[in-house]
Design a protein around this motif. Structure first.
Motif, PDB file in Angstrom:
ATOM      1  N   ALA A 121      50.182   3.985  21.902  1.00 10.03           N
ATOM      2  CA  ALA A 121      50.663   3.110  20.474  1.00 10.03           C
ATOM      3  C   ALA A 121      52.218   3.380  20.121  1.00 10.03           C
ATOM      4  O   ALA A 121      52.911   2.449  19.622  1.00 10.03           O
ATOM      5  CB  ALA A 121      49.643   3.393  19.419  1.00 10.03           C
ATOM      6  N   VAL A 122      52.370   4.777  20.073  1.00  8.18           N
ATOM      7  CA  VAL A 122      53.713   5.247  19.801  1.00  8.18           C
ATOM      8  C   VAL A 122      54.694   4.904  20.538  1.00  8.18           C
ATOM      9  O   VAL A 122      56.026   4.159  20.281  1.00  8.18           O
ATOM     10  CB  VAL A 122      53.789   6.606  19.734  1.00  8.18           C
ATOM     11  CG1 VAL A 122      55.335   7.308  19.373  1.00  8.18           C
ATOM     12  CG2 VAL A 122      53.095   7.281  18.548  1.00  8.18           C
ATOM     13  N   LEU A 123      54.443   4.804  21.745  1.00 12.80           N
ATOM     14  CA  LEU A 123      55.404   4.148  22.868  1.00 12.80           C
ATOM     15  C   LEU A 123      55.518   2.805  22.853  1.00 12.80           C
ATOM     16  O   LEU A 123      56.583   2.337  22.919  1.00 12.80           O
ATOM     17  CB  LEU A 123      55.006   4.683  24.397  1.00 12.80           C
ATOM     18  CG  LEU A 123      55.892   4.040  25.514  1.00 12.80           C
ATOM     19  CD1 LEU A 123      57.206   4.646  25.372  1.00 12.80           C
ATOM     20  CD2 LEU A 123      55.290   4.334  26.888  1.00 12.80           C
ATOM     21  N   THR A 124      54.525   1.938  22.389  1.00 17.41           N
ATOM     22  CA  THR A 124      54.949   0.443  22.306  1.00 17.41           C
ATOM     23  C   THR A 124      55.561   0.205  20.960  1.00 17.41           C
ATOM     24  O   THR A 124      56.429  -0.703  21.081  1.00 17.41           O
ATOM     25  CB  THR A 124      53.297  -0.128  21.987  1.00 17.41           C
ATOM     26  OG1 THR A 124      52.737   0.344  23.476  1.00 17.41           O
ATOM     27  CG2 THR A 124      53.368  -1.576  22.064  1.00 17.41           C
ATOM     28  N   ALA A 125      55.369   0.870  19.929  1.00 21.41           N
ATOM     29  CA  ALA A 125      55.970   0.702  18.818  1.00 21.41           C
ATOM     30  C   ALA A 125      57.451   0.978  19.001  1.00 21.41           C
ATOM     31  O   ALA A 125      58.764   0.304  18.726  1.00 21.41           O
ATOM     32  CB  ALA A 125      55.602   1.551  17.619  1.00 21.41           C
ATOM     33  N   VAL A 126      57.980   1.817  19.743  1.00 20.03           N
ATOM     34  CA  VAL A 126      59.555   2.232  20.012  1.00 20.03           C
ATOM     35  C   VAL A 126      60.053   1.269  20.857  1.00 20.03           C
ATOM     36  O   VAL A 126      61.140   0.841  20.572  1.00 20.03           O
ATOM     37  CB  VAL A 126      59.403   3.728  20.777  1.00 20.03           C
ATOM     38  CG1 VAL A 126      61.026   4.056  21.138  1.00 20.03           C
ATOM     39  CG2 VAL A 126      59.226   4.739  19.611  1.00 20.03           C
ATOM     40  N   LEU A 127      59.478   0.902  21.869  1.00 18.98           N
ATOM     41  CA  LEU A 127      59.874  -0.190  22.837  1.00 18.98           C
ATOM     42  C   LEU A 127      60.002  -1.492  22.148  1.00 18.98           C
ATOM     43  O   LEU A 127      61.020  -2.338  22.333  1.00 18.98           O
ATOM     44  CB  LEU A 127      58.954  -0.239  23.988  1.00 18.98           C
ATOM     45  CG  LEU A 127      58.854   0.872  25.087  1.00 18.98           C
ATOM     46  CD1 LEU A 127      57.930   0.538  26.176  1.00 18.98           C
ATOM     47  CD2 LEU A 127      60.203   1.338  25.587  1.00 18.98           C
ATOM     48  N   LEU A 128      59.009  -1.898  21.327  1.00 17.86           N
ATOM     49  CA  LEU A 128      59.142  -3.218  20.380  1.00 17.86           C
ATOM     50  C   LEU A 128      60.261  -3.186  19.448  1.00 17.86           C
ATOM     51  O   LEU A 128      61.265  -4.127  19.312  1.00 17.86           O
ATOM     52  CB  LEU A 128      57.893  -3.465  19.786  1.00 17.86           C
ATOM     53  CG  LEU A 128      57.786  -4.728  18.832  1.00 17.86           C
ATOM     54  CD1 LEU A 128      58.263  -5.805  20.075  1.00 17.86           C
ATOM     55  CD2 LEU A 128      56.799  -5.053  18.225  1.00 17.86           C
ATOM     56  N   GLY A 129      60.483  -1.754  18.844  1.00 17.61           N
ATOM     57  CA  GLY A 129      61.666  -1.809  17.826  1.00 17.61           C
ATOM     58  C   GLY A 129      62.960  -1.974  18.826  1.00 17.61           C
ATOM     59  O   GLY A 129      63.944  -2.438  18.432  1.00 17.61           O
ATOM     60  N   PHE A 130      63.082  -1.300  19.948  1.00 19.09           N
ATOM     61  CA  PHE A 130      64.227  -1.424  20.571  1.00 19.09           C
ATOM     62  C   PHE A 130      64.359  -2.719  21.167  1.00 19.09           C
ATOM     63  O   PHE A 130      65.623  -3.283  21.457  1.00 19.09           O
ATOM     64  CB  PHE A 130      64.135  -0.533  22.205  1.00 19.09           C
ATOM     65  CG  PHE A 130      64.654   0.882  21.917  1.00 19.09           C
ATOM     66  CD1 PHE A 130      66.076   0.958  21.618  1.00 19.09           C
ATOM     67  CD2 PHE A 130      63.836   1.991  21.945  1.00 19.09           C
ATOM     68  CE1 PHE A 130      66.357   2.766  21.415  1.00 19.09           C
ATOM     69  CE2 PHE A 130      64.419   3.282  21.556  1.00 19.09           C
ATOM     70  CZ  PHE A 130      65.693   3.514  21.309  1.00 19.09           C
ATOM     71  N   GLY A 131      63.416  -3.635  21.420  1.00 16.80           N
ATOM     72  CA  GLY A 131      63.390  -4.794  21.878  1.00 16.80           C
ATOM     73  C   GLY A 131      63.937  -5.813  20.815  1.00 16.80           C
ATOM     74  O   GLY A 131      64.832  -6.536  20.919  1.00 16.80           O
ATOM     75  N   ILE A 132      63.598  -5.698  19.434  1.00 16.80           N
ATOM     76  CA  ILE A 132      64.098  -6.218  18.276  1.00 16.80           C
ATOM     77  C   ILE A 132      65.539  -5.924  18.012  1.00 16.80           C
ATOM     78  O   ILE A 132      66.296  -6.818  17.757  1.00 16.80           O
ATOM     79  CB  ILE A 132      63.150  -5.971  17.215  1.00 16.80           C
ATOM     80  CG1 ILE A 132      61.941  -6.626  17.244  1.00 16.80           C
ATOM     81  CG2 ILE A 132      64.103  -6.648  15.756  1.00 16.80           C
ATOM     82  CD1 ILE A 132      61.668  -8.079  17.298  1.00 16.80           C
ATOM     83  N   TYR A 133      65.864  -4.491  18.506  1.00 16.92           N
ATOM     84  CA  TYR A 133      67.447  -4.223  18.339  1.00 16.92           C
ATOM     85  C   TYR A 133      68.010  -4.792  19.376  1.00 16.92           C
ATOM     86  O   TYR A 133      69.203  -5.558  18.904  1.00 16.92           O
ATOM     87  CB  TYR A 133      67.317  -2.693  18.313  1.00 16.92           C
ATOM     88  CG  TYR A 133      68.679  -2.088  18.118  1.00 16.92           C
ATOM     89  CD1 TYR A 133      69.268  -2.085  16.829  1.00 16.92           C
ATOM     90  CD2 TYR A 133      69.519  -1.834  19.430  1.00 16.92           C
ATOM     91  CE1 TYR A 133      70.565  -1.310  16.805  1.00 16.92           C
ATOM     92  CE2 TYR A 133      70.909  -1.388  19.046  1.00 16.92           C
ATOM     93  CZ  TYR A 133      71.379  -1.012  17.795  1.00 16.92           C
ATOM     94  OH  TYR A 133      72.442  -0.506  17.672  1.00 16.92           O
ATOM     95  N   PHE A 134      67.535  -4.974  20.594  1.00 16.46           N
ATOM     96  CA  PHE A 134      68.284  -5.599  21.684  1.00 16.46           C
ATOM     97  C   PHE A 134      68.439  -7.328  21.127  1.00 16.46           C
ATOM     98  O   PHE A 134      69.459  -7.708  21.602  1.00 16.46           O
ATOM     99  CB  PHE A 134      67.723  -5.563  22.824  1.00 16.46           C
ATOM    100  CG  PHE A 134      68.422  -6.428  24.067  1.00 16.46           C
ATOM    101  CD1 PHE A 134      69.389  -6.082  24.648  1.00 16.46           C
ATOM    102  CD2 PHE A 134      67.756  -7.497  24.565  1.00 16.46           C
ATOM    103  CE1 PHE A 134      69.844  -6.630  25.559  1.00 16.46           C
ATOM    104  CE2 PHE A 134      68.174  -8.367  25.462  1.00 16.46           C
ATOM    105  CZ  PHE A 134      69.345  -7.830  25.953  1.00 16.46           C
TER     106      PHE A 134
END
Length: 366
Positions: free
Chosen positions: A312-325
């Motif tokens: 869950a933590v990894l998914t949140a971080v990856l989704l955050g990076f995705g929105i940032y990208f």
């Protein structure tokens, strides 16, 4: 209110601790980069450290979204492990209501980042550019846009030159019109003035068309000793890339100065889309930080007995990076004119907020 203050205090503690760790690592990495970058220039450790610290405010501003999502994850993972989220729901407080304090803090931090941190980062970035340019090129160069036109300053071991032009003929080729160049000796005294109808920046020199030179010396008549040239080559330390880089560093302009700069650029004939998009991105920053908080909460507001906390933590971080990208990609499309400016700046934050709210509502209410 007591519970909200408790969540706010825990969130601020996580934000400061994570921010301190990242800031320390960032300073060490940037210091190593400055040592490598200025190797052989003879700079002292104090000068290198000064350059590193001048970069710090801009780096803090850039990593705020990452700090937000990590602070949110640390907050709710900690609350889940101590079963405080279970107790919160047991007393009738919904999980979404528990997000009020972190969201308000994110809005506050984002507003302060725009109102205070942005001008500080712009000033320090400009000073960093000035110092690093002077260390590397034996002289400084600068570009300024005003209602009177475009001003350039170039430096070398032979002295400084100030260039003024009323506008540009072709922004891509960087040709200036109605040019006046005043050159100065190393002791700071002017020694000649040049006027030209047009100046083209070539590789290592300015090509002046219909130029006239007036020498400036004691006991010498400038007009009587003037000379005219159909084409005149004037050496320069400036390059097209350096000038456009200086012009394109929108992060070295305060958000308060951007509207005036945009008007001045329009009058000088330059494209302003890059600055217009950057202004809107800065204004949308509080909402973007809120989206980072909501994304972090959407995947971590769950009891640890369900397992899968790491995923869950990894998914949140990856989704955050995705929105940032996506935000950065939309910004580039806006600068190129492929997206409307408001859409490029405001759509990613709203998309992140709506996506995370959908996940939260599904988790809380099914």
């Amino acid at each position: 209110m007591i519970l909200d203050r408790y969540f706010a205090r825990r969130f601020i503690q996580s934000f400061l601790i994570i921010g301190g760790i990242f800031l320390t690592l960032m300073i060490l990495i940037d210091l190593i980069e400055q040592v490598r970058r200025f190797d052989g220039t003879g700079l002292s450790f104090g000068q290198l450290l000064q350059l590193t610290l001048l970069n710090t405010p801009a780096a803090i501003s850039e990593m705020l979204p990452l700090l937000m999502i990590l602070a949110t994850i640390a907050l709710f993972v900690g609350l889940a492990r101590s079963s405080e989220l279970v107790v919160t729901r047991a007393i009738g407080r919904s999980g979404i209501r528990a997000l009020l304090a972190p969201v308000l803090l994110a809005l506050t931090i984002g507003t302060l980042a725009v109102a205070l941190l942005n001008p500080i980062a712009a000033a320090t970035s400009e000073e960093f550019q000035r110092l690093s340019d002077g260390y590397r090129n034996q002289g400084s160069s600068a570009l300024s846009i005003s209602r009177e036109g475009l001003w350039l300053r170039q430096g070398s071991a032979n002295g400084q030159s100030v260039i003024h032009a009323t506008g540009t003929v072709n922004g891509d080729r960087f040709a200036l019109k109605d040019v006046t160049i005043t050159t100065f000796a190393p002791d700071g005294k002017p020694n000649q003035q040049i006027s030209a109808q047009q100046a083209d920046l070539e590789d290592g020199f300015w090509t002046l068309h219909q130029a006239k030179i007036w020498p400036i010396q004691d006991d010498l008549n400038p007009e009587a000793n003037s000379s005219t040239h159909e084409v005149l080559n004037l050496p320069t330390t400036l390059t097209r890339d350096r000038i456009l880089d200086t012009l394109g560093q929108q992060d070295s302009v305060s958000v308060y100065d951007l509207p005036q700069l945009i008007r001045d650029l329009e009058e000088a004939g330059f494209s302003t889309k890059q600055y217009e998009v950057w202004l809107q991105v800065q204004l949308a920053r509080p909402l973007f930080l809120v989206s980072m908080v909501l994304i972090g909460a959407a995947f971590t507001m769950r009891h640890v007995r369900f397992g899968g906390t790491g995923v869950a933590v990894l998914t949140a971080v990856l989704l955050g990076f995705g929105i940032y990208f996506i935000r950065n990609f939309a910004q580039i499309l806006g600068e190129n004119g492929q997206l409307p400016i408001l859409v490029a700046a405001w759509a990613p934050p709203f998309a992140g907020i709506l996506l995370s709210l959908g996940l939260l509502l599904h988790a809380e209410d099914g």
